[in-house]
Design a protein around this motif. Structure first.
Motif, PDB file in Angstrom:
ATOM      1  N   SER A   1       0.637  -1.107   0.133  1.00 21.35           N
ATOM      2  CA  SER A   1       0.051   0.047  -0.002  1.00 21.35           C
ATOM      3  C   SER A   1       0.932   1.059   0.102  1.00 21.35           C
ATOM      4  O   SER A   1       0.618   2.159  -0.651  1.00 21.35           O
ATOM      5  CB  SER A   1      -0.846  -0.012   1.232  1.00 21.35           C
ATOM      6  OG  SER A   1      -1.657   1.038   1.170  1.00 21.35           O
TER       7      SER A   1
ATOM      8  N   SER B   1       1.158   4.192  -2.753  1.00 22.17           N
ATOM      9  CA  SER B   1       0.944   5.565  -2.281  1.00 22.17           C
ATOM     10  C   SER B   1       2.065   6.293  -2.822  1.00 22.17           C
ATOM     11  O   SER B   1       1.803   7.512  -3.368  1.00 22.17           O
ATOM     12  CB  SER B   1       0.917   5.759  -0.717  1.00 22.17           C
ATOM     13  OG  SER B   1       0.928   6.863  -0.385  1.00 22.17           O
TER      14      SER B   1
ATOM     15  N   SER C   1       1.573   6.717  -6.616  1.00 18.77           N
ATOM     16  CA  SER C   1       0.151   7.647  -6.869  1.00 18.77           C
ATOM     17  C   SER C   1       0.853   9.176  -6.673  1.00 18.77           C
ATOM     18  O   SER C   1       0.310  10.126  -7.316  1.00 18.77           O
ATOM     19  CB  SER C   1      -0.638   7.369  -5.907  1.00 18.77           C
ATOM     20  OG  SER C   1      -2.090   7.317  -6.356  1.00 18.77           O
TER      21      SER C   1
ATOM     22  N   LEU D   1      -6.307  12.001  -3.700  1.00 16.59           N
ATOM     23  CA  LEU D   1      -7.188  11.401  -2.795  1.00 16.59           C
ATOM     24  C   LEU D   1      -6.811   9.785  -2.716  1.00 16.59           C
ATOM     25  O   LEU D   1      -6.613   9.164  -1.994  1.00 16.59           O
ATOM     26  CB  LEU D   1      -8.724  11.237  -3.249  1.00 16.59           C
ATOM     27  CG  LEU D   1      -9.677  10.490  -2.253  1.00 16.59           C
ATOM     28  CD1 LEU D   1      -9.700  10.909  -1.032  1.00 16.59           C
ATOM     29  CD2 LEU D   1     -11.053  10.556  -2.967  1.00 16.59           C
ATOM     30  N   ALA D   2      -6.310   9.453  -3.896  1.00 12.99           N
ATOM     31  CA  ALA D   2      -5.598   7.851  -4.082  1.00 12.99           C
ATOM     32  C   ALA D   2      -4.334   7.908  -3.260  1.00 12.99           C
ATOM     33  O   ALA D   2      -4.155   6.873  -2.843  1.00 12.99           O
ATOM     34  CB  ALA D   2      -5.647   7.600  -5.655  1.00 12.99           C
ATOM     35  N   THR D   3      -3.590   8.809  -3.462  1.00 13.33           N
ATOM     36  CA  THR D   3      -2.361   8.920  -2.871  1.00 13.33           C
ATOM     37  C   THR D   3      -2.464   8.869  -1.196  1.00 13.33           C
ATOM     38  O   THR D   3      -1.964   8.166  -0.522  1.00 13.33           O
ATOM     39  CB  THR D   3      -1.641  10.365  -2.885  1.00 13.33           C
ATOM     40  OG1 THR D   3      -1.462  10.370  -4.371  1.00 13.33           O
ATOM     41  CG2 THR D   3      -0.059  10.550  -2.269  1.00 13.33           C
ATOM     42  N   PHE D   4      -3.247   9.732  -0.683  1.00 14.43           N
ATOM     43  CA  PHE D   4      -3.793   9.673   0.712  1.00 14.43           C
ATOM     44  C   PHE D   4      -4.412   8.326   1.139  1.00 14.43           C
ATOM     45  O   PHE D   4      -3.975   8.021   2.252  1.00 14.43           O
ATOM     46  CB  PHE D   4      -4.904  11.020   0.902  1.00 14.43           C
ATOM     47  CG  PHE D   4      -5.420  10.826   2.386  1.00 14.43           C
ATOM     48  CD1 PHE D   4      -4.752  11.018   3.658  1.00 14.43           C
ATOM     49  CD2 PHE D   4      -6.703  10.210   2.472  1.00 14.43           C
ATOM     50  CE1 PHE D   4      -5.052  11.021   4.650  1.00 14.43           C
ATOM     51  CE2 PHE D   4      -7.060  10.342   3.696  1.00 14.43           C
ATOM     52  CZ  PHE D   4      -6.392  10.923   4.858  1.00 14.43           C
ATOM     53  N   THR D   5      -5.269   7.915   0.315  1.00 13.25           N
ATOM     54  CA  THR D   5      -5.939   6.635   0.797  1.00 13.25           C
ATOM     55  C   THR D   5      -5.142   5.646   0.756  1.00 13.25           C
ATOM     56  O   THR D   5      -4.864   5.004   1.936  1.00 13.25           O
ATOM     57  CB  THR D   5      -7.092   6.354  -0.246  1.00 13.25           C
ATOM     58  OG1 THR D   5      -7.904   7.376  -0.378  1.00 13.25           O
ATOM     59  CG2 THR D   5      -7.800   4.982  -0.022  1.00 13.25           C
ATOM     60  N   PHE D   6      -4.174   5.252   0.049  1.00 14.83           N
ATOM     61  CA  PHE D   6      -3.100   4.399  -0.124  1.00 14.83           C
ATOM     62  C   PHE D   6      -2.090   4.503   1.254  1.00 14.83           C
ATOM     63  O   PHE D   6      -1.711   3.538   1.644  1.00 14.83           O
ATOM     64  CB  PHE D   6      -2.218   4.111  -1.451  1.00 14.83           C
ATOM     65  CG  PHE D   6      -3.038   3.581  -2.315  1.00 14.83           C
ATOM     66  CD1 PHE D   6      -3.529   2.303  -2.324  1.00 14.83           C
ATOM     67  CD2 PHE D   6      -3.227   4.063  -3.855  1.00 14.83           C
ATOM     68  CE1 PHE D   6      -4.327   1.512  -3.436  1.00 14.83           C
ATOM     69  CE2 PHE D   6      -3.916   3.488  -4.662  1.00 14.83           C
ATOM     70  CZ  PHE D   6      -4.352   2.246  -4.586  1.00 14.83           C
TER      71      PHE D   6
ATOM     72  N   PHE E   1      -2.684   6.129   4.021  1.00 12.19           N
ATOM     73  CA  PHE E   1      -3.363   6.077   5.225  1.00 12.19           C
ATOM     74  C   PHE E   1      -3.608   4.495   5.711  1.00 12.19           C
ATOM     75  O   PHE E   1      -3.400   3.980   6.640  1.00 12.19           O
ATOM     76  CB  PHE E   1      -4.697   6.735   5.161  1.00 12.19           C
ATOM     77  CG  PHE E   1      -5.385   6.754   6.424  1.00 12.19           C
ATOM     78  CD1 PHE E   1      -4.842   7.755   7.533  1.00 12.19           C
ATOM     79  CD2 PHE E   1      -6.618   6.294   7.047  1.00 12.19           C
ATOM     80  CE1 PHE E   1      -5.034   8.004   8.634  1.00 12.19           C
ATOM     81  CE2 PHE E   1      -7.188   6.258   7.862  1.00 12.19           C
ATOM     82  CZ  PHE E   1      -6.502   7.305   8.989  1.00 12.19           C
ATOM     83  N   ILE E   2      -3.860   3.828   4.555  1.00 11.60           N
ATOM     84  CA  ILE E   2      -3.893   2.377   4.504  1.00 11.60           C
ATOM     85  C   ILE E   2      -2.802   1.610   4.947  1.00 11.60           C
ATOM     86  O   ILE E   2      -2.703   0.601   5.648  1.00 11.60           O
ATOM     87  CB  ILE E   2      -4.707   1.362   3.424  1.00 11.60           C
ATOM     88  CG1 ILE E   2      -6.106   1.849   3.218  1.00 11.60           C
ATOM     89  CG2 ILE E   2      -4.478   0.149   3.312  1.00 11.60           C
ATOM     90  CD1 ILE E   2      -6.563   1.726   1.887  1.00 11.60           C
TER      91      ILE E   2
END
Length: 120
Positions: A44, A48, A51, A91-96, A98-99
């Motif tokens: 992940s 990130s 991304s 948003l994809a950068t943040f989501t990956f 954060f996960i």
């Protein structure tokens, strides 16, 4: 029409018992270990970083290629589209990220719990 003699009830009963046995076998799966949390976190976090690299390239592209339309409606649509694309990429950068961070914290917690179980 839906009497037991026509076979419909038996078929549904077979499907119900099959689905129940499938659920019972899935509950006997082994627990996830620290290695699976670490590999998920690394995967992940690498997504990130990828991304983030793509997001920077998108921002650079849109800053160099500004839309020049004579129609104010077309200019507004182009600006909204640009904002949407940039927002989704970050948003994809943040989501990956954060996960990945969450899985890394779960990895640390699983190591601490495993250490506590060994000392008991």
């Amino acid at each position: 029409m839906n009497s037991p003699s026509n076979g419909f009830k038996k078929e549904s009963d077979n499907k119900a018992t099959t689905s129940l046995s499938a659920k019972d076998s899935s509950s006997s799966e082994p627990k996830k270990g620290p290695l699976s949390f670490l590999s998920g976190s690394i995967t992940s976090l690498s997504f990130s970083l990828l991304s983030l690299f793509i997001s920077k390239k998108i921002v650079l592209y849109f800053s160099i290629h500004t839309p020049n339309y004579s129609s104010p409606i077309a200019q507004s649509i182009a600006s909204g589209f640009k904002t949407l694309i940039i927002g989704i990429s970050f948003l994809a950068t943040f989501t990956f990220g954060f996960i990945g961070l969450g899985l890394f914290l779960v990895f640390i917690r699983s190591l601490i719990e495993a250490n506590n179980e060994q000392t008991d």
